[in-house]
Design a protein around this motif. Structure first.
Motif, PDB file in Angstrom:
ATOM      1  N   LEU A  47      51.809  38.294  38.511  1.00 46.93           N
ATOM      2  CA  LEU A  47      50.861  37.516  39.271  1.00 46.93           C
ATOM      3  C   LEU A  47      51.315  36.418  38.952  1.00 46.93           C
ATOM      4  O   LEU A  47      51.333  36.196  37.882  1.00 46.93           O
ATOM      5  CB  LEU A  47      49.252  37.401  38.349  1.00 46.93           C
ATOM      6  CG  LEU A  47      49.020  39.240  38.988  1.00 46.93           C
ATOM      7  CD1 LEU A  47      47.243  39.350  38.826  1.00 46.93           C
ATOM      8  CD2 LEU A  47      48.361  39.318  40.959  1.00 46.93           C
ATOM      9  N   ALA A  48      51.681  35.502  40.655  1.00 45.50           N
ATOM     10  CA  ALA A  48      51.985  33.960  40.123  1.00 45.50           C
ATOM     11  C   ALA A  48      50.071  33.074  39.974  1.00 45.50           C
ATOM     12  O   ALA A  48      49.535  33.217  40.775  1.00 45.50           O
ATOM     13  CB  ALA A  48      52.396  34.312  41.523  1.00 45.50           C
ATOM     14  N   PHE A  49      50.583  32.605  39.153  1.00 45.69           N
ATOM     15  CA  PHE A  49      49.843  31.136  38.593  1.00 45.69           C
ATOM     16  C   PHE A  49      49.901  30.091  39.509  1.00 45.69           C
ATOM     17  O   PHE A  49      50.790  29.391  38.620  1.00 45.69           O
ATOM     18  CB  PHE A  49      49.026  30.704  37.666  1.00 45.69           C
ATOM     19  CG  PHE A  49      48.853  30.125  36.904  1.00 45.69           C
ATOM     20  CD1 PHE A  49      47.255  30.564  36.468  1.00 45.69           C
ATOM     21  CD2 PHE A  49      48.686  28.982  36.285  1.00 45.69           C
ATOM     22  CE1 PHE A  49      46.561  30.233  36.507  1.00 45.69           C
ATOM     23  CE2 PHE A  49      47.475  27.926  35.763  1.00 45.69           C
ATOM     24  CZ  PHE A  49      46.422  28.626  36.298  1.00 45.69           C
ATOM     25  N   ASN A  50      49.456  30.096  40.716  1.00 47.54           N
ATOM     26  CA  ASN A  50      49.847  28.465  41.368  1.00 47.54           C
ATOM     27  C   ASN A  50      47.967  28.150  41.939  1.00 47.54           C
ATOM     28  O   ASN A  50      46.878  29.298  41.539  1.00 47.54           O
ATOM     29  CB  ASN A  50      50.649  29.018  42.573  1.00 47.54           C
ATOM     30  CG  ASN A  50      50.231  30.091  43.398  1.00 47.54           C
ATOM     31  OD1 ASN A  50      49.320  29.815  43.482  1.00 47.54           O
ATOM     32  ND2 ASN A  50      51.592  30.344  43.084  1.00 47.54           N
ATOM     33  N   ALA A  51      47.965  27.081  42.616  1.00 48.44           N
ATOM     34  CA  ALA A  51      46.371  26.087  43.038  1.00 48.44           C
ATOM     35  C   ALA A  51      46.367  27.228  44.257  1.00 48.44           C
ATOM     36  O   ALA A  51      45.088  28.056  44.003  1.00 48.44           O
ATOM     37  CB  ALA A  51      47.073  25.291  44.353  1.00 48.44           C
ATOM     38  N   THR A  52      47.476  28.589  45.311  1.00 48.70           N
ATOM     39  CA  THR A  52      47.037  29.435  46.156  1.00 48.70           C
ATOM     40  C   THR A  52      45.980  30.611  45.430  1.00 48.70           C
ATOM     41  O   THR A  52      44.856  30.965  45.886  1.00 48.70           O
ATOM     42  CB  THR A  52      47.741  29.791  46.845  1.00 48.70           C
ATOM     43  OG1 THR A  52      48.763  27.879  47.534  1.00 48.70           O
ATOM     44  CG2 THR A  52      47.534  30.844  48.273  1.00 48.70           C
ATOM     45  N   SER A  53      46.992  31.690  44.491  1.00 50.17           N
ATOM     46  CA  SER A  53      45.740  31.757  43.899  1.00 50.17           C
ATOM     47  C   SER A  53      44.781  31.705  43.319  1.00 50.17           C
ATOM     48  O   SER A  53      44.003  32.843  43.299  1.00 50.17           O
ATOM     49  CB  SER A  53      47.272  32.413  42.662  1.00 50.17           C
ATOM     50  OG  SER A  53      46.838  31.700  41.325  1.00 50.17           O
ATOM     51  N   VAL A  54      44.262  30.976  42.939  1.00 43.97           N
ATOM     52  CA  VAL A  54      43.681  30.015  42.061  1.00 43.97           C
ATOM     53  C   VAL A  54      42.239  29.845  42.886  1.00 43.97           C
ATOM     54  O   VAL A  54      40.841  30.748  42.742  1.00 43.97           O
ATOM     55  CB  VAL A  54      43.618  29.221  40.922  1.00 43.97           C
ATOM     56  CG1 VAL A  54      42.066  28.300  40.573  1.00 43.97           C
ATOM     57  CG2 VAL A  54      44.339  29.071  39.623  1.00 43.97           C
ATOM     58  N   ILE A  55      42.488  29.397  44.130  1.00 45.57           N
ATOM     59  CA  ILE A  55      41.975  29.727  45.123  1.00 45.57           C
ATOM     60  C   ILE A  55      41.127  30.606  45.253  1.00 45.57           C
ATOM     61  O   ILE A  55      40.284  31.154  45.965  1.00 45.57           O
ATOM     62  CB  ILE A  55      42.265  28.192  46.453  1.00 45.57           C
ATOM     63  CG1 ILE A  55      41.578  26.703  45.743  1.00 45.57           C
ATOM     64  CG2 ILE A  55      40.828  28.477  47.584  1.00 45.57           C
ATOM     65  CD1 ILE A  55      43.097  26.061  46.876  1.00 45.57           C
ATOM     66  N   THR A  56      41.988  31.159  45.893  1.00 44.22           N
ATOM     67  CA  THR A  56      41.853  33.061  46.380  1.00 44.22           C
ATOM     68  C   THR A  56      41.105  33.325  45.602  1.00 44.22           C
ATOM     69  O   THR A  56      40.291  34.246  45.708  1.00 44.22           O
ATOM     70  CB  THR A  56      43.306  33.793  46.317  1.00 44.22           C
ATOM     71  OG1 THR A  56      43.981  33.232  47.112  1.00 44.22           O
ATOM     72  CG2 THR A  56      42.711  34.987  46.494  1.00 44.22           C
ATOM     73  N   MET A  57      41.250  33.621  44.112  1.00 42.87           N
ATOM     74  CA  MET A  57      40.435  34.029  43.536  1.00 42.87           C
ATOM     75  C   MET A  57      39.375  33.111  43.263  1.00 42.87           C
ATOM     76  O   MET A  57      37.518  34.908  42.869  1.00 42.87           O
ATOM     77  CB  MET A  57      41.351  34.117  41.215  1.00 42.87           C
ATOM     78  CG  MET A  57      42.039  34.728  41.244  1.00 42.87           C
ATOM     79  SD  MET A  57      42.878  34.896  39.752  1.00 42.87           S
ATOM     80  CE  MET A  57      42.957  33.106  39.590  1.00 42.87           C
ATOM     81  N   VAL A  58      38.823  32.103  43.293  1.00 45.22           N
ATOM     82  CA  VAL A  58      36.912  31.331  43.045  1.00 45.22           C
ATOM     83  C   VAL A  58      36.877  32.428  44.781  1.00 45.22           C
ATOM     84  O   VAL A  58      36.228  33.068  44.336  1.00 45.22           O
ATOM     85  CB  VAL A  58      37.658  30.353  43.340  1.00 45.22           C
ATOM     86  CG1 VAL A  58      35.968  29.905  43.465  1.00 45.22           C
ATOM     87  CG2 VAL A  58      38.054  29.514  41.888  1.00 45.22           C
ATOM     88  N   LEU A  59      37.418  32.472  45.423  1.00 50.60           N
ATOM     89  CA  LEU A  59      36.317  32.670  47.140  1.00 50.60           C
ATOM     90  C   LEU A  59      36.157  33.911  47.076  1.00 50.60           C
ATOM     91  O   LEU A  59      35.233  34.827  47.537  1.00 50.60           O
ATOM     92  CB  LEU A  59      37.324  32.584  48.377  1.00 50.60           C
ATOM     93  CG  LEU A  59      37.779  31.057  48.819  1.00 50.60           C
ATOM     94  CD1 LEU A  59      38.792  30.837  49.454  1.00 50.60           C
ATOM     95  CD2 LEU A  59      36.856  30.452  48.804  1.00 50.60           C
ATOM     96  N   SER A  60      37.340  34.841  46.519  1.00 54.82           N
ATOM     97  CA  SER A  60      37.333  36.327  46.134  1.00 54.82           C
ATOM     98  C   SER A  60      35.999  36.612  45.492  1.00 54.82           C
ATOM     99  O   SER A  60      35.664  37.743  45.632  1.00 54.82           O
ATOM    100  CB  SER A  60      38.293  37.723  45.612  1.00 54.82           C
ATOM    101  OG  SER A  60      39.320  36.948  46.312  1.00 54.82           O
ATOM    102  N   SER A  61      36.099  35.612  44.176  1.00 56.90           N
ATOM    103  CA  SER A  61      34.059  36.427  43.397  1.00 56.90           C
ATOM    104  C   SER A  61      33.192  35.792  43.769  1.00 56.90           C
ATOM    105  O   SER A  61      32.474  37.169  44.196  1.00 56.90           O
ATOM    106  CB  SER A  61      34.959  35.611  42.489  1.00 56.90           C
ATOM    107  OG  SER A  61      35.891  35.801  41.164  1.00 56.90           O
ATOM    108  N   LEU A  62      33.655  35.097  44.874  1.00 59.31           N
ATOM    109  CA  LEU A  62      32.393  34.421  45.227  1.00 59.31           C
ATOM    110  C   LEU A  62      31.626  35.137  46.548  1.00 59.31           C
ATOM    111  O   LEU A  62      30.815  35.615  47.147  1.00 59.31           O
ATOM    112  CB  LEU A  62      32.094  33.134  45.994  1.00 59.31           C
ATOM    113  CG  LEU A  62      32.041  31.761  44.566  1.00 59.31           C
ATOM    114  CD1 LEU A  62      32.602  30.608  45.457  1.00 59.31           C
ATOM    115  CD2 LEU A  62      30.869  31.573  44.000  1.00 59.31           C
ATOM    116  N   GLN A  63      32.665  35.598  47.309  1.00 61.85           N
ATOM    117  CA  GLN A  63      32.686  37.026  48.549  1.00 61.85           C
ATOM    118  C   GLN A  63      31.887  37.946  47.344  1.00 61.85           C
ATOM    119  O   GLN A  63      30.893  39.071  47.997  1.00 61.85           O
ATOM    120  CB  GLN A  63      33.826  37.017  49.079  1.00 61.85           C
ATOM    121  CG  GLN A  63      34.146  38.171  49.812  1.00 61.85           C
ATOM    122  CD  GLN A  63      35.603  38.581  50.394  1.00 61.85           C
ATOM    123  OE1 GLN A  63      35.947  38.436  50.135  1.00 61.85           O
ATOM    124  NE2 GLN A  63      35.142  39.537  51.055  1.00 61.85           N
TER     125      GLN A  63
END
Length: 279
Positions: free
Chosen positions: A224-240
């Motif tokens: 898994l790559a740790f970058n801004a895109t992956s962090v935002i993706t995780m936050v949005l997925s969790s909220l979803q």
């Protein structure tokens, strides 16, 4: 935590699934915040530490987290209390019954897909890295079909066992299946217009973020790559998934009420005219 009693509308003119779900999330804000933090913590944990069998540990932790969230929302929908006050309204035996039924239903939901993955890939569950591999795409697609079908069966015919446990009505599997027969189209329609639609919209947003970010979610070495895109993706997925979880709880709670209402009316009609029992 919020402990004030809110009026829970149970009449025929109930607000929609979307509105009720967001109201439930807002009223149970403390539980929602706890779940969001824990989900993000597990996601970041996958970046920090990786070990064999981690996906199974995350699955078990997820069971506990989502079970707590479901219990909190069911409590608010049934008695109008949020926070610690909600749990004080239930006898410990009812919470234990709810927990046991919740675990069994989760296993019924995930077992078909896990068996399908095992046959196709040799693993009961796949890590995010394995899911990104091209050779596993067909297996993921097939297991997703299994997951949707099994989830539909569980939601329609067995999920009302959960609110029944908290209410303490003494009903079992037979009564739950009977409620499911009376509410099969209600549950199916609400699931399509609620969780499925939310999953579709959320996936579109996540894909837009990934496209705009231009950063890979999987690094060249397969991790898994740790970058801004992956962090935002995780936050949005969790909220979803928090919203989707709330929608499912609202649908199941209302399916229980509707199913009991229709079964009671049917029994009353049969009592007044026994010939209806043979129709």
């Amino acid at each position: 935590m919020a402990q004030d009693k809110e009026a829970v509308q149970t009449g025929p003119k109930q607000p929609g699934i979307w509105k009720t779900s967001f109201v439930a999330i807002f009223r149970c804000w403390a539980s929602t915040l706890i779940v969001a933090i824990l989900m993000l913590a597990m996601a970041f944990w996958q970046f920090a530490v990786s070990f064999s069998g981690q996906v199974y540990v995350i699955y078990v932790l997820g069971l506990v987290i989502w079970g707590y969230f479901a219990l909190s929302l069911f409590a608010w929908l049934q008695n109008g209390y949020a926070g610690i006050a909600a749990f004080k309204e239930f006898d410990v035996s009812r919470v234990r019954l709810f927990s046991g039924r919740y675990i069994v239903l989760q296993l019924l939901d995930t077992l078909p897909a896990s068996l399908g993955l095992f046959v196709l890939t040799g693993h009961f569950m796949l890590s995010p890295e394995d899911m990104a591999k091209i050779e596993n795409l067909s297996a993921i697609g097939i297991s997703s079909i299994f997951t949707f079908v099994s989830l539909w069966i569980v939601l329609v015919f067995f999920a009302t066992l959960l609110p029944a446990a908290l209410i303490g009505d003494g009903s079992g599997v037979g009564r739950a299946v009977a409620r499911g027969r009376k509410t099969v189209w209600y549950v199916t329609g609400r699931v399509l217009l609620g969780p499925v639609l939310m999953l579709f919209l959320g996936s579109m947003i996540v894909n837009l973020v990934q496209t705009a970010g231009g950063q890979p979610l999987i690094s060249s070495d397969g991790a898994l790559a740790f970058n801004a895109t992956s962090v935002i993706t995780m936050v949005l997925s969790s909220l979803q998934y928090i919203v989707i979880g709330a929608m499912i709880v609202v649908i199941v709670s209302r399916a229980y009420q509707l199913g009991e209402k229709r079964l009671t009316a049917e029994q009353a009609n049969i009592a007044s005219d026994p010939s209806l029992a043979h129709e």
